[in-house]
Design an enzyme around this catalytic site. Structure first.
Site, PDB file in Angstrom:
ATOM      1  N   ARG A 122       0.559  -1.386   0.011  1.00 44.57           N
ATOM      2  CA  ARG A 122       0.186   0.142  -0.260  1.00 44.57           C
ATOM      3  C   ARG A 122       0.972   1.509   0.217  1.00 44.57           C
ATOM      4  NH1 ARG A 122      -3.397  -2.817   3.634  1.00 44.57           N
ATOM      5  NH2 ARG A 122      -5.370  -3.569   2.308  1.00 44.57           N
ATOM      6  N   LYS A 144       3.009  11.759 -11.260  1.00 45.90           N
ATOM      7  CA  LYS A 144       1.719  10.853 -12.139  1.00 45.90           C
ATOM      8  C   LYS A 144       2.954   9.414 -12.124  1.00 45.90           C
ATOM      9  CE  LYS A 144      -0.984  13.867 -14.445  1.00 45.90           C
ATOM     10  NZ  LYS A 144      -1.354  14.422 -15.283  1.00 45.90           N
ATOM     11  N   GLU A 186       9.543  18.732 -24.549  1.00 47.43           N
ATOM     12  CA  GLU A 186       8.520  18.783 -23.585  1.00 47.43           C
ATOM     13  C   GLU A 186       9.442  20.516 -22.684  1.00 47.43           C
ATOM     14  OE1 GLU A 186       6.709  17.053 -21.876  1.00 47.43           O
ATOM     15  OE2 GLU A 186       6.210  15.131 -22.934  1.00 47.43           O
ATOM     16  N   LYS A 228       7.743  22.943 -13.691  1.00 46.52           N
ATOM     17  CA  LYS A 228       6.877  21.680 -13.265  1.00 46.52           C
ATOM     18  C   LYS A 228       6.129  22.168 -12.304  1.00 46.52           C
ATOM     19  CE  LYS A 228       5.517  16.996 -14.273  1.00 46.52           C
ATOM     20  NZ  LYS A 228       5.338  15.618 -14.843  1.00 46.52           N
ATOM     21  N   GLU A 238      -4.852  17.680 -10.750  1.00 48.23           N
ATOM     22  CA  GLU A 238      -5.314  18.117 -12.006  1.00 48.23           C
ATOM     23  C   GLU A 238      -6.210  18.162 -12.231  1.00 48.23           C
ATOM     24  OE1 GLU A 238      -2.885  16.084 -15.871  1.00 48.23           O
ATOM     25  OE2 GLU A 238      -5.101  16.444 -16.433  1.00 48.23           O
ATOM     26  N   ARG A 242      -3.153  21.703 -13.891  1.00 52.33           N
ATOM     27  CA  ARG A 242      -1.890  21.183 -14.683  1.00 52.33           C
ATOM     28  C   ARG A 242      -2.107  20.341 -15.824  1.00 52.33           C
ATOM     29  NH1 ARG A 242       0.877  16.244 -10.597  1.00 52.33           N
ATOM     30  NH2 ARG A 242       2.194  14.926 -12.228  1.00 52.33           N
ATOM     31  N   ASN A 246       0.183  19.548 -20.727  1.00 57.92           N
ATOM     32  CA  ASN A 246      -0.362  19.342 -21.907  1.00 57.92           C
ATOM     33  C   ASN A 246      -1.049  20.029 -23.182  1.00 57.92           C
ATOM     34  OD1 ASN A 246      -1.188  16.601 -19.883  1.00 57.92           O
ATOM     35  ND2 ASN A 246      -2.900  17.294 -19.276  1.00 57.92           N
ATOM     36  N   HIS A 249      -0.217  17.413 -26.380  1.00 55.68           N
ATOM     37  CA  HIS A 249      -0.297  16.316 -25.732  1.00 55.68           C
ATOM     38  C   HIS A 249      -2.261  15.809 -26.240  1.00 55.68           C
ATOM     39  CE1 HIS A 249       2.915  16.324 -23.262  1.00 55.68           C
ATOM     40  NE2 HIS A 249       2.486  15.779 -23.126  1.00 55.68           N
ATOM     41  N   HIS A 253      -0.847  12.852 -28.081  1.00 55.51           N
ATOM     42  CA  HIS A 253      -1.555  11.120 -27.579  1.00 55.51           C
ATOM     43  C   HIS A 253      -2.534  10.737 -29.544  1.00 55.51           C
ATOM     44  CE1 HIS A 253      -1.359  11.795 -23.695  1.00 55.51           C
ATOM     45  NE2 HIS A 253       0.142  11.724 -23.953  1.00 55.51           N
ATOM     46  N   HIS A 267       7.490  10.168 -28.032  1.00 53.44           N
ATOM     47  CA  HIS A 267       6.788  10.640 -26.487  1.00 53.44           C
ATOM     48  C   HIS A 267       6.566  11.971 -27.308  1.00 53.44           C
ATOM     49  CE1 HIS A 267       3.506  12.361 -23.586  1.00 53.44           C
ATOM     50  NE2 HIS A 267       4.460  12.505 -23.429  1.00 53.44           N
TER      51      HIS A 267
HETATM   52  N1  LIG Z   1       4.514  10.269 -15.395  1.00 52.09           N
HETATM   53  C1  LIG Z   1       4.966  11.118 -16.154  1.00 52.09           C
HETATM   54  O1  LIG Z   1       4.618  12.333 -15.318  1.00 52.09           O
HETATM   55  C2  LIG Z   1       4.609  11.698 -17.614  1.00 52.09           C
HETATM   56  C3  LIG Z   1       5.380  12.547 -18.588  1.00 52.09           C
HETATM   57  C4  LIG Z   1       5.562  12.308 -18.760  1.00 52.09           C
HETATM   58  C5  LIG Z   1       6.146  11.221 -19.682  1.00 52.09           C
HETATM   59  N2  LIG Z   1       5.799  10.426 -19.561  1.00 52.09           N
HETATM   60  C6  LIG Z   1       6.162   8.651 -19.816  1.00 52.09           C
HETATM   61  O2  LIG Z   1       7.257   8.175 -19.958  1.00 52.09           O
HETATM   62  C7  LIG Z   1       7.930   7.510 -21.029  1.00 52.09           C
HETATM   63  C8  LIG Z   1       8.714   7.878 -22.083  1.00 52.09           C
HETATM   64  O3  LIG Z   1       9.935   8.071 -21.073  1.00 52.09           O
HETATM   65  P1  LIG Z   1      11.951   8.884 -22.144  1.00 52.09           P
HETATM   66  O4  LIG Z   1      11.253   9.134 -23.514  1.00 52.09           O
HETATM   67  O5  LIG Z   1      12.618   8.891 -20.730  1.00 52.09           O
HETATM   68  O6  LIG Z   1      11.831   6.754 -22.621  1.00 52.09           O
HETATM   69  P2  LIG Z   1      12.189   5.613 -22.382  1.00 52.09           P
HETATM   70  O7  LIG Z   1      12.394   5.320 -20.330  1.00 52.09           O
HETATM   71  O8  LIG Z   1      11.882   4.162 -23.570  1.00 52.09           O
HETATM   72  O9  LIG Z   1      14.058   5.980 -22.561  1.00 52.09           O
HETATM   73  C9  LIG Z   1      14.394   6.504 -24.117  1.00 52.09           C
HETATM   74  C10 LIG Z   1      15.709   5.409 -24.801  1.00 52.09           C
HETATM   75  O10 LIG Z   1      16.886   5.962 -23.863  1.00 52.09           O
HETATM   76  C11 LIG Z   1      17.667   5.136 -23.396  1.00 52.09           C
HETATM   77  N3  LIG Z   1      18.208   5.388 -22.656  1.00 52.09           N
HETATM   78  C12 LIG Z   1      17.953   6.130 -20.893  1.00 52.09           C
HETATM   79  N4  LIG Z   1      18.504   6.639 -20.181  1.00 52.09           N
HETATM   80  C13 LIG Z   1      19.720   6.960 -21.585  1.00 52.09           C
HETATM   81  C14 LIG Z   1      20.813   7.379 -21.238  1.00 52.09           C
HETATM   82  N5  LIG Z   1      21.254   7.718 -20.310  1.00 52.09           N
HETATM   83  N6  LIG Z   1      22.036   7.125 -21.905  1.00 52.09           N
HETATM   84  C15 LIG Z   1      21.980   6.192 -23.402  1.00 52.09           C
HETATM   85  N7  LIG Z   1      20.436   5.711 -23.685  1.00 52.09           N
HETATM   86  C16 LIG Z   1      19.301   6.276 -22.488  1.00 52.09           C
HETATM   87  C17 LIG Z   1      16.783   4.046 -23.435  1.00 52.09           C
HETATM   88  O11 LIG Z   1      17.465   2.691 -23.289  1.00 52.09           O
HETATM   89  C18 LIG Z   1      15.277   4.223 -24.579  1.00 52.09           C
HETATM   90  O12 LIG Z   1      15.744   3.202 -25.520  1.00 52.09           O
HETATM   91  C19 LIG Z   1       6.657   7.311 -21.892  1.00 52.09           C
HETATM   92  O13 LIG Z   1       5.884   6.022 -21.645  1.00 52.09           O
HETATM   93  C20 LIG Z   1       5.295   8.135 -20.833  1.00 52.09           C
HETATM   94  O14 LIG Z   1       4.489   7.826 -21.347  1.00 52.09           O
HETATM   95  C21 LIG Z   1       5.389  10.213 -18.107  1.00 52.09           C
END
Ligand SMILES: NC(=O)c1ccc[n+]([C@@H]2O[C@H](COP(=O)([O-])OP(=O)(O)OC[C@H]3O[C@@H](n4cnc5c(N)ncnc54)[C@H](O)[C@@H]3O)[C@@H](O)[C@H]2O)c1
Length: 378
Positions: A122, A144, A186, A228, A238, A242, A246, A249, A253, A267
């Protein structure tokens, strides 16, 4: 140089520490939060191979032992199977309520490990150690967490704030350029939604940022996190403001869904194209001058970023289908689609009464540009 941004959420307040080489200090940073000197690190294979030893050495320097789970990299890891594997592993490792889970990776690992921590017993505390630009400026901050359902992205999750965020900007040196630019989508978003001065700074300094300038990277991550954090503190779950985060987005999306959440469109790339479309739509609705979308386009082009539907490889559905995909967005409320529109650069607002016929026409014209961009066969 290490800078700190606070997220003052009362009993759940935490700090975001930003700097190059922070991994070496990870143990010293995390130790005050621990009851016993042991953490469970959830990461993925690519990050573990590149930076795992540095994190473990940084933890060991403060006498902290680490159990490590390295999952396969990629969006597919943000699903039920990996969640089950992670939670079962954390239980097998006897992670207790007063222990900490360390999420070490990009947004995929941060979202997954944060959600695993939220549901384990939990709620167990966790620390975000984001390794992508996207994760450092966005996903690691704000609480999130979640996974994708087979029916859509991020449909299963929880609000669970981290206890600490350690953003080592030196880790960005190994990030592939495409992922760096996707994260930069972003960063641009923050300037466009609420800080014209920051956008102007980006127009001037983004080339240095892209080339790896350490001070520029720290500034960009810091300003993004400040924005942020400010919004999250005012509207954690949100209910209102907040939603501004988006920007880009709703379009983004729909485009991600249309391309099957695949490598065709990352993304952050969808967000950049979405920001451009949001500004185009704002101008078309007479809300802002034509100069604003032109400025957005010029900056995205200068950075070599995707900014138009013509930049997405492969087939796309027609305008009606794209509008229908937007209707499946989580942000639909009382049957009305929310758009984040702008009165100028840095002046975004939430609009719920947008005429979808205008949106459809905008998308139809953008799709027509794709056809025009395809080279004709002789
Ligand atoms: N929680 C939130 O508020 C929020 C906000 C925006 C996006 N997201 C989510 O985040 C995700 C996308 O995140 P992302 O773009 O970081 O993707 P990811 O975690 O898949 O990383 C992108 C790529 O970079 C590689 N990588 C990571 N760090 C590295 C480094 N230091 N050196 C070399 N390679 C590296 C990974 O292996 C991967 O291939 C999506 O699922 C999206 O929905 C969440």
């Amino acid at each position: 140089m290490t800078v700190t941004v606070g997220v003052p959420l009362g009993a759940r307040a935490y700090k975001i520490r930003i700097g190059a080489g922070l991994l070496a200090r990870a143990g010293a940073e995390i130790a005050p939060l621990l009851r016993r000197k042991r953490v469970a690190v959830v990461t993925e294979e690519r990050v573990a191979a590149l930076h795992g030893p540095a994190l473990e050495a940084g933890l060991a320097a403060a006498g902290i032992a680490a159990a490590v789970l390295a999952l396969p990299p990629g969006e597919a890891t943000k699903g039920w199977a990996a969640l089950e594997r992670t939670v079962e592993w954390l239980i097998a490792e006897r992670v207790a309520r007063d222990d900490l889970v360390v999420a070490f990776g990009g947004g995929v690992i941060g979202d997954l490990a944060g959600f695993a921590a939220a549901v384990l017993r939990r709620g167990v505390g966790f620390v975000q150690v984001p390794t992508t630009l996207l994760a450092q400026v966005d996903s690691s901050v704000g609480g999130k967490t979640g996974i994708n359902s087979v029916q859509g992205k991020n449909l299963v999750g929880a609000f669970h704030q981290p206890r600490l965020v350690l953003a080592d900007t030196g880790l960005l040196d190994t990030l592939p350029e495409r992922d760096f630019l996707a994260g930069y989508g972003e960063v641009v978003k923050y300037g466009l939604l609420g800080d014209a001065g920051f956008f102007a700074w980006l127009e001037e300094n983004a080339p240095a940022l892209r080339a790896g300038d350490a001070a520029a990277r720290i500034h960009a991550v810091r300003r993004s996190c400040e924005m942020k954090a400010g919004i999250v503190v005012r509207d954690e779950t949100e209910q209102g403001e907040r939603a501004l985060l988006n920007l880009g987005h709703t379009f983004g999306h729909a485009l991600e869904a249309a391309t099957g959440y695949s490598d065709r469109l990352l993304h952050g790339e969808g967000v950049a194209i979405g920001c451009q479309l949001a500004f185009d739509l704002s101008a078309r609705l007479g809300l802002c001058s034509q100069e604003a979308p032109s400025r957005v386009a010029a900056h995205l082009a200068a950075m070599g970023m995707k900014r138009d539907l013509a930049d997405i490889p492969g087939a796309l559905p027609d305008a009606d289908a794209l509008v229908a995909l937007m209707g499946q967005d989580k942000k639909v409320k009382d049957g009305q689609l929310a758009f984040i529109l702008a009165r100028d650069v840095g002046e975004a607002f939430v609009a719920r009464d947008v005429d979808l016929a205008v949106v459809r026409d905008l998308l139809a014209e953008a799709l027509a540009r794709r056809v025009a961009a395809v080279p004709t066969r002789r």
